[in-house]
Scaffold this active site. Structure first.
Site, PDB file in Angstrom:
ATOM      1  N   GLU A 163     -16.636  -3.324 -26.722  1.00 24.65           N
ATOM      2  CA  GLU A 163     -17.573  -4.128 -25.939  1.00 24.65           C
ATOM      3  C   GLU A 163     -17.474  -3.814 -24.459  1.00 24.65           C
ATOM      4  OE1 GLU A 163     -18.802  -8.834 -25.304  1.00 24.65           O
ATOM      5  OE2 GLU A 163     -16.870  -8.324 -26.206  1.00 24.65           O
ATOM      6  N   GLU A 173     -23.227 -16.343 -28.413  1.00 25.24           N
ATOM      7  CA  GLU A 173     -22.069 -16.476 -27.529  1.00 25.24           C
ATOM      8  C   GLU A 173     -22.541 -16.979 -26.167  1.00 25.24           C
ATOM      9  OE1 GLU A 173     -18.066 -13.893 -26.737  1.00 25.24           O
ATOM     10  OE2 GLU A 173     -19.908 -13.101 -25.904  1.00 25.24           O
TER      11      GLU A 173
END
Length: 258
Positions: A143, A240
């Site tokens: 990520e 998220e």
């Protein structure tokens, strides 16, 4: 068809962590993700997943020093043994939770280290993790964050993530594309998502500014979700985000996609 999973680290925080599984199911989610499971026994978490008929989509490799500001150790020379132990720990949880993806946060760029050694350490660590995860049919995700929210993070923007994955030469590494982080770093969401779709293993979302739910900021999620569908993405999108008020009060945006 777009599939959304609840991120239990960010949403339903009005409730204790274990209560969030039930709240996610009650609000129509079929799957969950969260940052770290390691404060709870894996068997206990699996029992909650089964009780509420939820699928575990994702969690991160351990970052035991998170509270002190550490954001991963994959790029830090001298901590390779610890990284390998963390991989084993994450895999043991993933097997119990039947989780097919694990994300690695690479960490802050270490000060006073040779950049070539930092890069070599990171590539070697990712190769090791990808090999270990492949044995269990688990995909490793990498990520990128944004440098405004996380100054000094070693991996920012989409292209550096793709370059890193390519540098490993490993088939078992995919890009975790976070819409919020990429909007802050580079924009061009639809073009970038479309271009990178074959490299992407998981997507996460939040609006910008504020990192709240879709509809609270500047991102045209209707168009972004259409582009994701048109690109034949078959994975999940993790919610998220930080709810602007209470989680359940802000879930209206989801209705049109159910």
């Amino acid at each position: 068809m777009t599939k959304f999973c609840a991120n239990l680290t960010m949403t339903f925080t009005e409730f204790d962590f274990l209560e969030r599984f039930e709240k996610a199911a009650q609000n129509g989610f079929d799957a969950v993700e969260y940052m770290f499971p390691y404060d709870w026994p894996a068997d206990q978490l699996q029992e909650y997943l089964q009780r509420h008929n939820l699928k575990q989509i994702l969690f991160n490799l351990p970052v035991d020093e998170w509270a002190s500001g550490v954001r991963g150790i994959a790029c830090i020379p001298g901590r390779e043994q610890e990284f390998q132990e963390n991989v084993a720990r994450a895999v043991s949880y993933a097997k119990v939770l039947d989780c097919s993806m694990l994300n690695v946060l690479v960490g802050l760029t270490p000060a006073d280290e040779d950049p070539e050694e930092v890069q070599k350490t990171l590539v070697d660590n990712l190769r090791f993790a990808a090999d270990e995860l492949a044995k269990e049919k688990i995909t490793l995700l990498v990520e990128s964050l944004n440098s405004r929210d996380v100054p000094g993070f070693h991996l920012v923007g989409s292209q550096p993530a793709i370059d890193l994955i390519d540098a490993t030469g490993h088939y078992n590494i995919k890009f975790q594309y976070d819409i919020y982080h990429m909007q802050r770093m580079e924009g061009e969401l639809i073009n970038t998502l479309t271009w990178l779709m074959d490299k992407i293993g998981h997507i996460q979302l939040a609006d910008n500014p504020g990192r709240h739910e879709p509809g609270t900021g500047e991102i045209n999620f209707t168009n972004v979700f259409k582009a994701i569908d048109d690109a034949d993405y078959e994975g999940w999108i993790g919610c998220e985000y930080i709810p602007a008020t209470e989680t359940e009060a802000g879930l209206g945006w989801l209705e049109q996609y159910r």
